[in-house]
Design a protein around this motif. Structure first.
Motif, PDB file in Angstrom:
ATOM      1  N   TYR A 228       0.818  -1.219   0.000  1.00 37.90           N
ATOM      2  CA  TYR A 228       0.000   0.000   0.000  1.00 37.90           C
ATOM      3  C   TYR A 228       0.858   1.278   0.000  1.00 37.90           C
ATOM      4  N   CYS A 229       2.070   1.204   0.496  1.00 37.68           N
ATOM      5  CA  CYS A 229       2.986   2.362   0.523  1.00 37.68           C
ATOM      6  C   CYS A 229       4.243   1.938  -0.221  1.00 37.68           C
ATOM      7  N   HIS A 250       0.616   0.436  -4.587  1.00 41.00           N
ATOM      8  CA  HIS A 250      -0.068   1.728  -4.481  1.00 41.00           C
ATOM      9  C   HIS A 250       0.830   2.668  -3.710  1.00 41.00           C
ATOM     10  N   ASP A 251       0.734   3.953  -3.985  1.00 43.04           N
ATOM     11  CA  ASP A 251       1.405   4.954  -3.154  1.00 43.04           C
ATOM     12  C   ASP A 251       0.594   6.243  -3.260  1.00 43.04           C
ATOM     13  N   VAL A 321      -0.258  10.312  10.444  1.00 47.16           N
ATOM     14  CA  VAL A 321      -0.309   9.707   9.099  1.00 47.16           C
ATOM     15  C   VAL A 321      -0.272   8.176   9.208  1.00 47.16           C
TER      16      VAL A 321
HETATM   17  C1  LIG Z   1       8.790   4.192   3.858  1.00 43.35           C
HETATM   18  S1  LIG Z   1       8.270   4.709   2.315  1.00 43.35           S
HETATM   19  C2  LIG Z   1       8.004   3.214   1.459  1.00 43.35           C
HETATM   20  C3  LIG Z   1       9.251   2.529   0.967  1.00 43.35           C
HETATM   21  C4  LIG Z   1       8.985   1.335   0.077  1.00 43.35           C
HETATM   22  N1  LIG Z   1       8.020   0.428   0.627  1.00 43.35           N
HETATM   23  C5  LIG Z   1      10.252   0.563  -0.253  1.00 43.35           C
HETATM   24  O1  LIG Z   1      10.463  -0.551   0.263  1.00 43.35           O
HETATM   25  O2  LIG Z   1      11.060   1.089  -1.033  1.00 43.35           O
HETATM   26  C6  LIG Z   1       6.641   5.265   2.625  1.00 43.35           C
HETATM   27  C7  LIG Z   1       5.812   5.595   1.401  1.00 43.35           C
HETATM   28  O3  LIG Z   1       4.473   5.866   1.859  1.00 43.35           O
HETATM   29  C8  LIG Z   1       3.904   6.793   0.977  1.00 43.35           C
HETATM   30  N2  LIG Z   1       2.720   7.392   1.640  1.00 43.35           N
HETATM   31  C9  LIG Z   1       2.618   8.476   2.427  1.00 43.35           C
HETATM   32  N3  LIG Z   1       1.346   8.662   2.837  1.00 43.35           N
HETATM   33  C10 LIG Z   1       0.621   7.666   2.299  1.00 43.35           C
HETATM   34  C11 LIG Z   1      -0.759   7.301   2.331  1.00 43.35           C
HETATM   35  N4  LIG Z   1      -1.655   8.009   3.020  1.00 43.35           N
HETATM   36  N5  LIG Z   1      -1.152   6.225   1.631  1.00 43.35           N
HETATM   37  C12 LIG Z   1      -0.251   5.484   0.942  1.00 43.35           C
HETATM   38  N6  LIG Z   1       1.059   5.781   0.860  1.00 43.35           N
HETATM   39  C13 LIG Z   1       1.492   6.848   1.529  1.00 43.35           C
HETATM   40  C14 LIG Z   1       5.024   7.761   0.692  1.00 43.35           C
HETATM   41  O4  LIG Z   1       4.794   8.468  -0.509  1.00 43.35           O
HETATM   42  C15 LIG Z   1       6.239   6.828   0.630  1.00 43.35           C
HETATM   43  O5  LIG Z   1       6.536   6.467  -0.689  1.00 43.35           O
END
Ligand SMILES: C[S@@+](CC[C@H](N)C(=O)[O-])C[C@H]1O[C@@H](n2cnc3c(N)ncnc32)[C@H](O)[C@@H]1O
Length: 393
Positions: A228-229, A250-251, A321
């Protein structure tokens, strides 16, 4: 460039960073102005700058200036006043001569005991760390001041660990297996040659922290998995290598997913990108991973700027968040599915406390598994928890 000229360059870069420019940008600006600097010089200056950022709290004993930090860096890398004075000779491109006060601070008889100096992070974060990990706090803080190891994930669908070790060796890269994950290799020689190596270009290996790999390796099997992120997609790609699941990503910031397509292609995987609305219409998923935005405290070896930039307000916003993401993702999970929550943080308020709060507010959900990865295990600090809803009896 001479070693002394590299120190002068690092002073210049750090002064720009301290006046508000991001460290990477300050390094790029310096490299543009310094066409004479070769790749080894650029790497050496970068190493000095990053060492100063990691140890900024203890190196600030001469004040928070580029020169003060670099003098303390030089003291840490040498053993006598004479050696450091030789570097600060004022000759050619070397930094100017040390004054008496600077010489006196090189090897202090009794180092300062402030939390900021001992933990090399702002005082409030040092306190946060103590509350989170108790007796391990000082060791973890100290571990976070060391340079991070380079880890590779072997794409087992492309070849074995031994295939990867052998192919990397042909390009001058020495890598050895690491205990944290069965796919993990630690690069022990020539990490800077990885990006151009055949093993990397062909998709046999990916750059990924060992704890991050372990966390993906442990995720339960699923038919439909949603990251999801997803960001750059490191976790969904790691999961996809060991599982037959249909993969979805998804992001909230779709531009963050731009590398996912090429990376998936290189790994021979298919990952379907979903908008927020499409996540709802494509649900349910039997595994939803929320690798939420966090302080990044478990990865401060790699991104030391983060610890000095984090404010109380930004931290409080992250906590909100993280809860919001869990609330959004929970309805996407199949009734007998798993909602996995992950951070690369060592702070309890971002980890266990968030899970307790979610379960408290959402009847039926409970934590069926959790694991902390300490940076002392070799990889980044991570936390993972699985949330499930028991079948109604
Ligand atoms: C820690 S990073 C993810 C890193 C990724 N999973 C990886 O292994 O490379 C967190 C991600 O969450 C996204 N994000 C922030 N708020 C969010 C939301 N409400 N729903 C989904 N994604 C979100 C950010 O854009 C960011 O790309």
């Amino acid at each position: 460039m001479t070693p002394a000229a590299r120190l002068s360059a690092a002073i210049e870069v750090l002064d720009q960073y301290l006046s508000g420019t991001a460290a990477e940008k300050a390094l790029t600006n310096w490299a543009r102005r310094s066409r004479f600097a070769g790749s080894k010089d650029r790497a050496a200056v970068r190493d000095i700058v990053f060492d100063c950022l990691r140890k900024r709290g203890s190196y600030a004993r001469l004040g928070l200036t580029g020169r003060g930090l670099v003098i303390c860096h030089a003291a840490a890398k040498n053993t006598s006043v004479e050696e450091v004075s030789n570097l600060f000779s004022g000759e050619g491109h070397a930094p100017s001569l040390l004054v008496a006060e600077e010489k006196a601070a090189l090897f202090p008889a009794s180092p300062t005991e402030s939390v900021e100096a001992v933990y090399n992070m702002p005082e409030w974060l040092g306190e946060e760390l103590k509350t989170s990990v108790g007796a391990d706090a000082e060791a973890i803080a100290s571990g976070l001041t060391e340079r991070a190891a380079t880890f590779l994930r072997v794409n087992l669908s492309r070849g074995s660990l031994q295939n990867a070790i052998d192919l990397l060796a042909k390009d001058g890269v020495t890598a050895i297996p690491h205990d944290l994950a069965k796919t993990a290799l630690e690069v022990v020689e020539n990490p800077r040659k990885v990006a151009a190596s055949t093993a990397y270009m062909s998709g046999l290996v990916e750059l990924q922290d060992a704890a991050s790999q372990s966390l993906c390796e442990g995720l339960p099997a699923a038919n439909r998995m949603l990251d999801y992120c997803a960001g750059g997609g490191g976790k969904v790609l790691a999961y996809g290598d060991g599982n037959k699941a249909a993969l979805f990503a998804h992001d909230a910031k779709p531009q963050r997913l731009r590398d996912l397509g090429p990376r998936a292609k290189r790994a021979g995987l298919k990952v379907q990108v979903l908008t927020t609305d499409a996540c709802k219409t494509s649900a349910p998923f039997d595994l939803v991973l929320c690798d939420v935005p966090c302080s990044g405290s478990g990865a401060w070896r790699r991104s030391p700027e983060g610890k000095w930039a984090l404010t109380h307000d930004a931290f409080a916003d992250l906590l909100l968040v993280q809860q919001e993401i869990l609330r959004e993702a929970a309805p996407l999970v199949a009734p007998d599915g798993v909602l996995a929550f992950a951070t690369c943080s060592v702070f309890k308020r971002e980890n266990e406390d968030q899970i307790a709060k979610f379960c408290d507010k959402n009847d039926g959900w409970h934590c069926s598994y959790e694991r902390r990865y300490s940076p002392l295990e070799g990889g980044d600090g991570f936390y993972i928890a699985y949330l499930t809803r028991p079948e109604p009896s």
